[in-house]
Design a protein around this motif. Structure first.
Motif, PDB file in Angstrom:
ATOM      1  N   SER A   1       1.023  -1.576  -0.001  1.00  0.00           N
ATOM      2  CA  SER A   1       0.182   0.001  -0.198  1.00  0.00           C
ATOM      3  C   SER A   1       0.657   1.420   0.083  1.00  0.00           C
ATOM      4  O   SER A   1       0.203   2.377   0.440  1.00  0.00           O
ATOM      5  CB  SER A   1      -0.622   0.364   1.340  1.00  0.00           C
ATOM      6  OG  SER A   1      -0.370  -0.076   2.878  1.00  0.00           O
ATOM      7  N   GLU A   2       2.194   1.493  -0.696  1.00  0.00           N
ATOM      8  CA  GLU A   2       3.446   2.541  -0.237  1.00  0.00           C
ATOM      9  C   GLU A   2       2.643   3.502  -2.100  1.00  0.00           C
ATOM     10  O   GLU A   2       2.256   2.785  -2.794  1.00  0.00           O
ATOM     11  CB  GLU A   2       4.752   1.424  -0.825  1.00  0.00           C
ATOM     12  CG  GLU A   2       4.767   1.429   0.508  1.00  0.00           C
ATOM     13  CD  GLU A   2       5.332   2.674   1.788  1.00  0.00           C
ATOM     14  OE1 GLU A   2       5.081   1.728   3.331  1.00  0.00           O
ATOM     15  OE2 GLU A   2       5.978   3.101   1.255  1.00  0.00           O
ATOM     16  N   PRO A   3       3.146   4.866  -1.439  1.00  0.00           N
ATOM     17  CA  PRO A   3       2.637   5.205  -2.493  1.00  0.00           C
ATOM     18  C   PRO A   3       3.598   5.067  -3.892  1.00  0.00           C
ATOM     19  O   PRO A   3       5.030   4.777  -3.243  1.00  0.00           O
ATOM     20  CB  PRO A   3       3.029   6.286  -2.240  1.00  0.00           C
ATOM     21  CG  PRO A   3       2.907   7.140  -0.926  1.00  0.00           C
ATOM     22  CD  PRO A   3       3.525   5.167  -0.045  1.00  0.00           C
ATOM     23  N   GLY A   4       3.503   4.847  -5.171  1.00  0.00           N
ATOM     24  CA  GLY A   4       4.039   4.608  -6.038  1.00  0.00           C
ATOM     25  C   GLY A   4       3.061   3.578  -6.489  1.00  0.00           C
ATOM     26  O   GLY A   4       2.345   3.069  -6.097  1.00  0.00           O
ATOM     27  N   LEU A   5       3.869   2.789  -7.780  1.00  0.00           N
ATOM     28  CA  LEU A   5       3.470   1.470  -8.658  1.00  0.00           C
ATOM     29  C   LEU A   5       4.147   0.665  -8.054  1.00  0.00           C
ATOM     30  O   LEU A   5       5.463   0.263  -8.151  1.00  0.00           O
ATOM     31  CB  LEU A   5       3.751   1.297 -10.232  1.00  0.00           C
ATOM     32  CG  LEU A   5       2.620   2.914 -10.731  1.00  0.00           C
ATOM     33  CD1 LEU A   5       3.493   3.446 -12.081  1.00  0.00           C
ATOM     34  CD2 LEU A   5       1.034   3.581  -9.980  1.00  0.00           C
ATOM     35  N   ASP A   6       3.251  -0.490  -7.951  1.00  0.00           N
ATOM     36  CA  ASP A   6       3.519  -2.050  -7.571  1.00  0.00           C
ATOM     37  C   ASP A   6       3.015  -2.777  -8.430  1.00  0.00           C
ATOM     38  O   ASP A   6       1.536  -2.817  -8.407  1.00  0.00           O
ATOM     39  CB  ASP A   6       3.494  -2.429  -6.519  1.00  0.00           C
ATOM     40  CG  ASP A   6       3.781  -1.578  -4.860  1.00  0.00           C
ATOM     41  OD1 ASP A   6       4.857  -0.669  -5.700  1.00  0.00           O
ATOM     42  OD2 ASP A   6       3.527  -1.270  -3.639  1.00  0.00           O
ATOM     43  N   ASN A   7       3.690  -3.030  -9.094  1.00  0.00           N
ATOM     44  CA  ASN A   7       3.790  -4.487 -10.763  1.00  0.00           C
ATOM     45  C   ASN A   7       4.179  -5.474 -10.955  1.00  0.00           C
ATOM     46  O   ASN A   7       5.238  -5.759  -9.938  1.00  0.00           O
ATOM     47  CB  ASN A   7       3.273  -3.288 -11.287  1.00  0.00           C
ATOM     48  CG  ASN A   7       4.280  -3.176 -12.032  1.00  0.00           C
ATOM     49  OD1 ASN A   7       5.348  -2.661 -11.707  1.00  0.00           O
ATOM     50  ND2 ASN A   7       4.080  -1.341 -12.536  1.00  0.00           N
ATOM     51  N   THR A   8       4.008  -6.192 -11.687  1.00  0.00           N
ATOM     52  CA  THR A   8       5.099  -7.292 -12.637  1.00  0.00           C
ATOM     53  C   THR A   8       5.217  -8.432 -10.729  1.00  0.00           C
ATOM     54  O   THR A   8       6.177  -8.809 -10.741  1.00  0.00           O
ATOM     55  CB  THR A   8       6.068  -6.770 -13.181  1.00  0.00           C
ATOM     56  OG1 THR A   8       6.963  -5.934 -12.289  1.00  0.00           O
ATOM     57  CG2 THR A   8       5.832  -6.244 -14.253  1.00  0.00           C
ATOM     58  N   PRO A   9       4.187  -8.634 -10.582  1.00  0.00           N
ATOM     59  CA  PRO A   9       5.056  -9.473  -8.859  1.00  0.00           C
ATOM     60  C   PRO A   9       5.132 -10.877  -9.859  1.00  0.00           C
ATOM     61  O   PRO A   9       4.399 -11.435 -10.821  1.00  0.00           O
ATOM     62  CB  PRO A   9       3.452  -9.812  -8.493  1.00  0.00           C
ATOM     63  CG  PRO A   9       2.490  -9.290  -9.094  1.00  0.00           C
ATOM     64  CD  PRO A   9       3.153  -8.451 -10.151  1.00  0.00           C
ATOM     65  N   VAL A  10       6.300 -12.040  -9.530  1.00  0.00           N
ATOM     66  CA  VAL A  10       5.684 -13.251  -9.653  1.00  0.00           C
ATOM     67  C   VAL A  10       6.453 -13.948  -8.433  1.00  0.00           C
ATOM     68  O   VAL A  10       7.211 -13.282  -6.937  1.00  0.00           O
ATOM     69  CB  VAL A  10       7.559 -13.453 -10.752  1.00  0.00           C
ATOM     70  CG1 VAL A  10       6.823 -13.100 -12.093  1.00  0.00           C
ATOM     71  CG2 VAL A  10       8.899 -12.508 -10.058  1.00  0.00           C
TER      72      VAL A  10
END
Length: 718
Positions: free
Chosen positions: A526-535
């Motif tokens: 839930s941090e600011p910034g984009l979190d993506n492409t999880p593996v």
């Protein structure tokens, strides 16, 4: 009051569908008379009014008589009887028309003994139209209805009457009398009361499924709930794409949302809000209510009801009312759906939604003492395995195999189970398999049947995550909640998924996990910034992902529960799109440097540093590991034919092998662990929608799953 006169005229007459006029779009045409009775040589005028969509009067009105031998009609709407017989007069304004029956009588009026009228009295609203029907009786007892009548209103300021067919129109509040007589015979008086009193819809609220029709009724409460003819009012919908009006008082639901239905008439504007939800085709129940649900004392069981449309899309916003029979046996949390066993005994749990039959579960709470060897597992379609049921003591220690165990699946369309606990996967989804041992003791295992592939699609709004099984046409929604949900992949045991979603709001993407069937979603970041492409890491204990929380994108690692988050890369260059090797030792990712991007490989624990040089003639993205340690990725060359490629770099070598080469961009790409199958999204020749291409590592495509019109496809994973 300038608008009142057109409004009154609108309310007097029959509803006619709207149609455009070349120079002035005629929306309303009203003719006071439905039929006219004349004697030969007698004249009468038609009362006609027409309005355009702005409410202005339309003066271009035409008249046509079908049989000019019977009657003549003038441009002013005056009809003259010429010869005995019947004909019709057509009134036309623009593309709207109304047909009037004309009867011309030429025989001598019969001598009448008496007259009778129906109804014997009238109660009207201002501008409301009523009709009186008169019959006469000759001295010989014969009843006749075709005769010339004389009509008169004693108080025209209260009500007026047609001089030919007995049409009465309420004008103002008060009481009066309509007198009717024949040329020979008695005179009748019909009391008329006119009052301006409120009109209401009989329905207080209306909720429909898409495609459902409904008939609305307007009543006058102060007049004994008298119903008004729907055609006596003008009907409109605030949004015809949601609720359309098929005919006066007749509506049909077109799309989800809300629309306000207004019925205008009798100096009133009456409104009703209609809510439209997607059509409920089925309820998905877990557990199934067919047999008693047995719980061990002190344990919990989750009960879930999900409404679905015909294409298996979950329908949000359907409220359920839960009712527990005996709260001393169990307690139920309506927020979480958890039922907790409190004391030995029997009770019931009921779920109800308005308009549908209730679902009732029979609950039995018993002392515990049986367990299964696996409480959670995944099976691919058509595969099988066996669960073992064991007796346990109070501390959970296994005492031996449970004798005479009885097995049951909550959803046999997903998983079947035989008498010895052998499971067979039948369809995508999840089911709870329950085993009951001696004395009613039981245990359960959640079985997931995931797809061969996950893919994101915009076919139902946002980006939903769908599961696909090879050889089956259905796109089964896993998470289709209207948010943008992308980059989903199954955990190594295929019982969970990890994905990136913006459902947290404000355009921010976070990492989420859920069960393989999309239920029980949990937000991990839930941090600011984009979190993506999880593996996932191969042991399923950690998740590696990209985050811009530090200002520019870097690779991070965290536990599968969202704890112990720390950076893996910390350089000045941006890094993203991580991939973990099959043995969990190596990490491949994309580095952005010097105006280009390249795929580099390093040890996941940092003991082996990546190479520093990047190719100048191409951009490299989307790396994936094969079982042998080789890396495959997308390459976009700067020039030349077939610039868009899927290439393979053998472990320990810089040589590249081109697996796929296209002249159109490859949007997304994944590969099977053994390298035997490539899956990518690319334009379809001659079509505007993309295709999902499934092909062997060498050779022509053996399957193309075409996208729907205006559909976007993204981030497939195997």
């Amino acid at each position: 009051m300038a608008r009142l006169r057109p409004l009154i005229a609108v309310l007097l007459f029959t509803y006619i569908p709207l149609a455009p006029l070349a120079a002035q779009a005629v929306t309303e045409l009203f003719v006071q008379q439905d039929s006219v009775l004349l004697q030969v040589g007698q004249r009468t005028g038609l009362s006609v009014q027409a309005y355009d969509d702005k409410g202005d009067a339309v003066l271009d009105i035409k008249y046509l008589v079908r049989d000019p031998r019977i009657a003549r009609v003038e441009t002013t709407g005056t009809i003259t009887g010429l010869a005995p017989g019947r004909t019709k007069v057509v009134v036309q304004a623009g593309k709207k028309s109304k047909t009037i029956d004309v009867l011309v009588a030429g025989l001598p009026e019969p001598v009448l003994k008496d007259l009778s009228v129906q109804p014997v009295s009238l109660t009207l609203l201002p501008t409301e139209v009523g009709h009186l029907t008169v019959t006469g009786t000759r001295p010989d007892g014969v009843t006749i209805s075709n005769m010339h009548l004389n009509w008169k209103s004693t108080r025209p300021e209260v009500a007026t009457v047609s001089d030919s067919i007995g049409t009465v129109v309420g004008v103002g509040a008060g009481q009066g009398t309509i007198e009717v007589s024949a040329n020979s015979g008695p005179v009748l008086g019909v009391p008329v009361a006119v009052a301006l009193t409120p009109i209401v819809f009989q329905e207080s609220a209306v909720t429909l499924n898409i495609g459902d029709p409904d008939s609305l009724t307007l009543i006058v409460p102060a007049q004994g709930n008298r119903q008004l003819p729907p055609a006596s009012l003008v009907w409109r919908s605030s949004d015809t794409t949601i609720v359309a009006i098929e005919a006066p008082g007749r509506i049909v639901a077109r799309a989800t949302g809300q629309a306000t239905i207004s019925a205008v008439g009798f100096l009133q504007d009456i409104r009703l809000v209609v809510t439209v939800r997607p059509s409920i085709a089925r309820f998905v129940l877990n557990p199934a209510p067919a047999e008693p649900i047995r719980l061990a004392l002190g344990t919990q069981r989750q009960f879930r009801v999900r409404a679905e449309s015909a294409d298996s899309t979950p329908i949000e916003g359907v409220g359920f009312i839960w009712k527990l029979g005996d709260s001393s046996v169990a307690s139920f949390d309506t927020t979480t759906g958890q039922l907790s066993a409190r004391s030995a005994g029997r009770t019931t749990l009921e779920a109800t939604t308005p308009g549908y039959k209730s679902t009732v579960w029979n609950i039995e709470v018993v002392a515990g003492g049986v367990a299964v060897d696996r409480t959670r597992l995944a099976l691919s379609i058509d595969s099988s395995t066996r669960l073992m049921a064991n007796l346990i003591d109070d501390q959970g220690s296994v005492l031996g195999a449970a004798p005479a165990a009885q097995w049951r699946s909550s959803d046999t369309a997903v998983v079947t189970v035989d008498s010895i606990g052998t499971l067979k996967a039948k369809g995508l989804g999840s089911a709870v398999v329950t085993v009951t041992g001696p004395g009613g003791k039981f245990a359960s295992s959640t079985i997931y049947v995931p797809g061969d592939m996950l893919v994101s699609s915009s076919r139902h709004g946002g980006y939903g995550i769908y599961a696909l099984a090879q050889g089956r046409p259905d796109w089964v929604p896993v998470i289709a909640d209207g948010s943008i949900n992308v980059q989903a992949s199954y955990s190594p045991d295929r019982t969970r998924i990890v994905y990136s979603s913006d459902k947290g709001g404000a355009g921010n993407y976070d990492i989420w996990v859920a069960d393989a069937d999309g239920l029980n979603p949990l937000r991990l970041t839930s941090e600011p910034g984009l979190d993506n492409t999880p593996v996932w890491t191969p042991d399923g204990k950690r998740i590696v992902f990209t985050s811009s929380r530090a200002g520019h994108s870097q690779i991070y690692s965290m536990s599968a529960q969202g704890t112990d988050i720390h950076p893996v890369t910390t350089g000045a260059a941006a890094t993203q799109e991580p991939a973990v090797s099959r043995d969990g030792a190596m990490l491949a990712y994309v580095v952005f440097r010097e105006g280009t991007s390249g795929v580099v490989v390093r040890a996941l624990d940092g003991t082996v540093e990546p190479s520093a040089s990047l190719a100048r003639d191409r951009r490299e993205t989307a790396p994936h590991f094969l079982n042998d340690g080789s890396v495959v990725f997308l390459a976009e060359r700067k020039s030349g034919a077939n610039r868009y490629q899927i290439v393979k770099r053998v472990a320990g070598s810089d040589s590249l092998a081109v697996l796929v080469a296209l002249d159109k961009p490859i949007s997304f790409f994944t590969v099977a662990p053994d390298g035997g199958r490539l899956v990518y999204v690319a334009p379809q020749p001659g079509k505007t929608s993309p295709g999902l291409y499934i092909r062997p590592a060498a050779g022509a495509p053996f399957a193309v799953l075409p996208g729907q019109a205006s559909e976007n496809l993204a981030s497939p994973s195997l």
